[in-house]
Design an enzyme around this catalytic site. Sequence first.
Site, short mmCIF file in Angstrom:
data_model
loop_
_atom_site.label_atom_id
_atom_site.label_comp_id
_atom_site.label_asym_id
_atom_site.label_seq_id
_atom_site.Cartn_x
_atom_site.Cartn_y
_atom_site.Cartn_z
N SER A 101 72.46 -1.47 29.91
CA SER A 101 72.25 -1.74 28.50
C SER A 101 71.02 -2.62 28.30
CB SER A 101 73.47 -2.45 27.91
OG SER A 101 73.23 -2.85 26.58
N HIS A 102 70.46 -2.57 27.11
CA HIS A 102 69.38 -3.48 26.75
C HIS A 102 69.90 -4.90 26.59
CE1 HIS A 102 67.12 0.14 25.97
NE2 HIS A 102 66.05 -0.60 25.74
N SER A 103 71.18 -5.05 26.43
CA SER A 103 71.80 -6.35 26.17
C SER A 103 72.70 -6.76 27.32
CB SER A 103 72.62 -6.26 24.88
OG SER A 103 73.48 -7.36 24.76
#
Length: 120
Positions: free
Chosen positions: A8-10
């Site tokens: 994920s980007h997060s």
Amino acid sequence: MTQIVVVSHSHAIAEGTKELLEQMASGVTIVAQGGVDGGIGTSYDHIQSLINELDDDALCFYDIGSAEMNLDLAIEMYEGAQRVVKVDAPIVEGSFTAAVKLSVGASIDDTLDELTQNFG
């Protein structure tokens, strides 16, 4: 047993998804990779390192944009002996379905069939 990889980007999304899956599907190894240097983003180098360290087959889930692109490249460059498959399904719902299926003894192919039936 087949592992689940969450990209994920997060960092919070990756770790939160991992936490959910570990609580709902004990016995399945979940590996999370999220964010870059404390911020939002993905890194090919981080994903490649994670893929190269897998010690079993893996189903890989991702969220958006560069997560998919970097995951594709990491899988393409992977030279190990494990089967590493990118799954086109929602990161939370798809990885949850896969983890539960694997936790009851399903094979990687049976799990992929289930994901295809549920998410196209």
